[in-house]
Design an enzyme around this catalytic site. Structure first.
Site, PDB file in Angstrom:
ATOM      1  CG  ASN A 153      34.292  45.349  43.832  1.00  0.00           C
ATOM      2  OD1 ASN A 153      35.181  45.790  43.112  1.00  0.00           O
ATOM      3  ND2 ASN A 153      34.052  45.842  45.023  1.00  0.00           N
ATOM      4  CD  GLU A 251      41.952  53.716  47.147  1.00  0.00           C
ATOM      5  OE1 GLU A 251      41.296  53.391  48.155  1.00  0.00           O
ATOM      6  OE2 GLU A 251      42.462  54.838  47.004  1.00  0.00           O
ATOM      7  CB  CYS A 285      36.508  48.001  49.373  1.00  0.00           C
ATOM      8  SG  CYS A 285      35.894  49.489  48.582  1.00  0.00           S
ATOM      9  CD  GLU A 460      39.878  54.450  43.450  1.00  0.00           C
ATOM     10  OE1 GLU A 460      38.779  54.464  44.034  1.00  0.00           O
ATOM     11  OE2 GLU A 460      40.227  53.539  42.702  1.00  0.00           O
TER      12      GLU A 460
HETATM   13  P1  NAD Z   1      42.397  40.869  43.654  1.00  0.00           P
HETATM   14  O1  NAD Z   1      43.469  41.513  44.458  1.00  0.00           O
HETATM   15  O2  NAD Z   1      42.336  39.407  43.594  1.00  0.00           O
HETATM   16  O3  NAD Z   1      42.460  41.364  42.142  1.00  0.00           O
HETATM   17  C1  NAD Z   1      42.510  42.750  41.830  1.00  0.00           C
HETATM   18  C2  NAD Z   1      43.293  42.913  40.550  1.00  0.00           C
HETATM   19  O4  NAD Z   1      44.654  42.552  40.816  1.00  0.00           O
HETATM   20  C3  NAD Z   1      42.826  42.035  39.397  1.00  0.00           C
HETATM   21  O5  NAD Z   1      42.913  42.748  38.185  1.00  0.00           O
HETATM   22  C4  NAD Z   1      43.833  40.897  39.419  1.00  0.00           C
HETATM   23  O6  NAD Z   1      43.992  40.278  38.172  1.00  0.00           O
HETATM   24  C5  NAD Z   1      45.090  41.635  39.833  1.00  0.00           C
HETATM   25  N1  NAD Z   1      46.151  40.797  40.423  1.00  0.00           N
HETATM   26  C6  NAD Z   1      46.016  39.704  41.204  1.00  0.00           C
HETATM   27  N2  NAD Z   1      47.226  39.220  41.543  1.00  0.00           N
HETATM   28  C7  NAD Z   1      48.140  40.043  40.976  1.00  0.00           C
HETATM   29  C8  NAD Z   1      49.568  40.071  40.975  1.00  0.00           C
HETATM   30  N3  NAD Z   1      50.300  39.158  41.599  1.00  0.00           N
HETATM   31  N4  NAD Z   1      50.194  41.069  40.308  1.00  0.00           N
HETATM   32  C9  NAD Z   1      49.468  42.016  39.659  1.00  0.00           C
HETATM   33  N5  NAD Z   1      48.121  42.018  39.611  1.00  0.00           N
HETATM   34  C10 NAD Z   1      47.464  41.051  40.270  1.00  0.00           C
HETATM   35  O7  NAD Z   1      41.038  41.493  44.178  1.00  0.00           O
HETATM   36  P2  NAD Z   1      39.563  41.224  43.643  1.00  0.00           P
HETATM   37  O8  NAD Z   1      39.134  39.878  44.099  1.00  0.00           O
HETATM   38  O9  NAD Z   1      39.445  41.571  42.203  1.00  0.00           O
HETATM   39  O10 NAD Z   1      38.799  42.352  44.465  1.00  0.00           O
HETATM   40  C11 NAD Z   1      38.478  42.179  45.798  1.00  0.00           C
HETATM   41  C12 NAD Z   1      39.399  42.956  46.715  1.00  0.00           C
HETATM   42  O11 NAD Z   1      39.485  44.310  46.267  1.00  0.00           O
HETATM   43  C13 NAD Z   1      38.832  43.020  48.109  1.00  0.00           C
HETATM   44  O12 NAD Z   1      39.857  42.886  49.067  1.00  0.00           O
HETATM   45  C14 NAD Z   1      38.223  44.416  48.149  1.00  0.00           C
HETATM   46  O13 NAD Z   1      38.040  44.936  49.444  1.00  0.00           O
HETATM   47  C15 NAD Z   1      39.185  45.189  47.346  1.00  0.00           C
HETATM   48  N6  NAD Z   1      38.561  46.416  46.847  1.00  0.00           N
HETATM   49  C16 NAD Z   1      38.949  47.604  47.375  1.00  0.00           C
HETATM   50  C17 NAD Z   1      38.346  48.779  46.956  1.00  0.00           C
HETATM   51  C18 NAD Z   1      38.763  50.114  47.521  1.00  0.00           C
HETATM   52  O14 NAD Z   1      38.327  51.135  46.998  1.00  0.00           O
HETATM   53  N7  NAD Z   1      39.564  50.154  48.574  1.00  0.00           N
HETATM   54  C19 NAD Z   1      37.327  48.725  46.003  1.00  0.00           C
HETATM   55  C20 NAD Z   1      36.949  47.487  45.489  1.00  0.00           C
HETATM   56  C21 NAD Z   1      37.579  46.334  45.908  1.00  0.00           C
END
Ligand code: NAD
Length: 496
Positions: A153, A251, A285, A460
């Site tokens: 995102n 996060e 997020c 962070e």
């Molecule tokens: P996601 O968890 O699907 O993917 C995030 C990352 O994790 C990607 O690089 C993905 O390839 C990797 N990943 C997925 N499965 C994995 C596994 N089994 N092992 C290791 N890596 C794996 O999330 P997304 O769709 O990319 O992002 C959306 C989510 O991120 C939402 O829940 C959002 O709230 C959260 N987010 C949080 C923050 C924060 O600062 N707290 C910021 C941005 C997004």
């Protein structure tokens, strides 16, 4: 697929040979494939980590002077600042976010490199009040090889936040950007090289999370995992990390309440809600995904909100006038639609939006949507990660606080009021890692960022992030206690 640019992993200071398997990267606003990246295998991940470990042990960066780290990160900031327009274009293309958002966001990203570079330069150790003729120094050392798993995102912002903190502290970084938007992060490799970062210090490895991400996080040689993503991803990586004694910064998601009180002018309250809820098509997020509106302004607020949301300009993200771009994928459009369906079935009232849309028949777009609902509903409790916002009428200040805190998430929250005492009172009671008063989305490299409860752990930004990439070493220097313990008949010999 021929003719499409393929950008392979950045390893040991160069683009590696392309992997056999590839991931297509799609522009979500046009559905066009814009390039491919590696789907990195377990064997390659293992080899990269071994090489990264060797790089850490060689000490070219892990033992570099603080002044050198400062110089490299400052130079990287300057190089990035000079190339912002090119990164803006790429970020818009791979995320579908409006160019006006990406310009504003990317213009600030070099500050993260400057901040953490400066922190590396000024960070001092400590001397404890150790009893007796002893000097006890506490120094901070880098952890080792750290894995960073980043989302789509804010691809460049989140990766840079993490990379800057980890490099400032002297670690070797293996970053795996999201398979949905990896292209901007891949460009950081040569940028850091030009800034003077030794080869093998920043490795950029692409692939699907369920494969490459998992292979990386399961590796026992890591010293830390820093994840930004969903709770399910945290739960997938946590068991192996726990067995391997690898700490995790997580996060995760949110369901940020936007608390709107009657001392506000209604127009101002609506502008606050629009800003909190619809930046990035609701895909952050900290999206203000629950509007908690005091009953005394509720009716005029809803009327004004509806007309403003209907007027939002959804469209081509590359057009500077576009206010709302696409969402990231077809799956995201389907998820938004399913949330709307369930919300309506649960008795919710659709105020506006609610449907997929497109630009010239293409793209993954969803109308900005507001649904009046109740606190226990699916829409009020679960993260949509799209432009579908829950609207909740609340009867009092206490009611707003209760609804705000009645959530498994606790990442961001905002309190909007002109009543000074109320602002402090409510902010104090809200359970969230970040509470804004009369603001939302405000972020700075110096300001710790992270959630409570199911929104994650660790921070962070700020000193907290820098220190989380270090380990404390205690050195005890004796200049007056003789080692006489086992001598005969010695009085007052000191043991501890
Ligand atoms: P996601 O968890 O699907 O993917 C995030 C990352 O994790 C990607 O690089 C993905 O390839 C990797 N990943 C997925 N499965 C994995 C596994 N089994 N092992 C290791 N890596 C794996 O999330 P997304 O769709 O990319 O992002 C959306 C989510 O991120 C939402 O829940 C959002 O709230 C959260 N987010 C949080 C923050 C924060 O600062 N707290 C910021 C941005 C997004």
């Amino acid at each position: 697929m021929s003719g499409l640019p393929h950008i392979s992993n950045w390893v040991d200071g160069t683009h590696a040979l392309p992997a056999a398997e590839r991931v297509e990267v799609i522009n979500p606003a046009t559905e066009a494939v814009i390039g491919t990246v590696d789907a990195t295998s377990r064997a390659t991940v293992d080899a990269i980590i071994q090489e990264s470990l060797a790089s850490f042990r060689r000490g070219r960066w892990s033992r570099a002077e603080a002044s050198e780290r400062y110089a490299v990160l400052s130079k990287a900031a300057a190089l990035l600042r000079a190339r912002i327009p090119e990164f803006v274009e790429l970020e818009t293309e791979q995320t579908g976010r409006p160019v006006r958002e990406m310009r504003a966001q990317l213009a600030r990203i070099p500050e993260w490199l400057e901040y953490f570079g400066s922190l590396a330069r000024v960070h001092a150790g400590q001397v404890t009040p150790f009893k007796g003729p002893v000097v006890n120094t506490l120094t901070r050392q880098p952890l080792g090889v750290v894995a960073q798993i980043t989302p789509w995102n804010h691809p460049l912002l989140i990766a840079t936040k993490k990379i800057a903190a980890a490099l400032a502290a002297g670690n070797v970084v293996v970053v795996k950007p999201s398979e949905l938007a990896p292209l901007s992060v891949l460009r950081l490799g040569s940028l850091f090289q030009e800034a003077g970062l030794p080869d093998g210090t920043l490795q950029i490895v692409c692939g699907y999370g369920r494969d490459t991400g998992r292979f990386l996080c399961e590796h026992p040689a890591l010293a830390k995992i820093d994840l930004t993503g969903g709770l399910a991803t945290y739960r997938a990586i946590a068991p192996a990390a726990a067995l391997n004694m690898i700490p995790i910064t997580a996060e995760l998601g949110g369901k940020a309440p936007v608390c709107l009180f009657p001392s506000l002018d209604v127009d101002h309250a609506v502008k606050a809600a629009l800003f909190a809820s619809f930046i990035a098509s609701g895909q952050t997020c900290v999206t203000g995904s629950r509007l908690l509106v005091h009953q005394d302004i509720y009716d005029p607020f809803v009327a004004r909100l509806e007309s403003r949301v209907r007027a939002l300009r959804v469209g081509d993200p590359t057009d500077v006038h576009t206010q709302i771009g696409s969402v990231i994928s077809r799956a995201s459009v389907d998820r938004c639609a399913a949330f709307v369906d369930r919300a309506v079935k649960e008795g919710g009232r659709l105020i506006c939006g609610g449907k997929p849309t497109d630009v010239d028949g293409k793209g993954f777009f969803f109308q900005p949507t507001v649904i009046e609902t109740h606190p226990g509903s699916d829409l009020s409790c679960n993260e949509v990660f799209g432009p579908v916002i829950a609207l909740l009428k609340c009867s009092s200040e206490e009611h707003i606080v209760q609804v705000a805190n009645d959530s498994a998430f606790a990442l961001g929250a905002s309190v909007w009021t002109n009543d000074f005492s109320q602002a402090h009172r409510v902010a104090d009671k809200i359970e969230a890692g970040i509470v804004w008063i009369n603001g939302h989305h405000l972020n700075d490299p110096s300001s710790p960022w992270g959630g409570f409860k199911e929104s994650g752990m660790g921070k962070e930004n700020g000193l907290e992030a820098f220190e989380s990439y270090t380990k404390v070493k205690s050195t005890v220097i004796n200049y007056g206690i003789p080692p006489t313990w086992f001598d005969d008949e010695i009085e007052n010999a000191r043991y501890g």
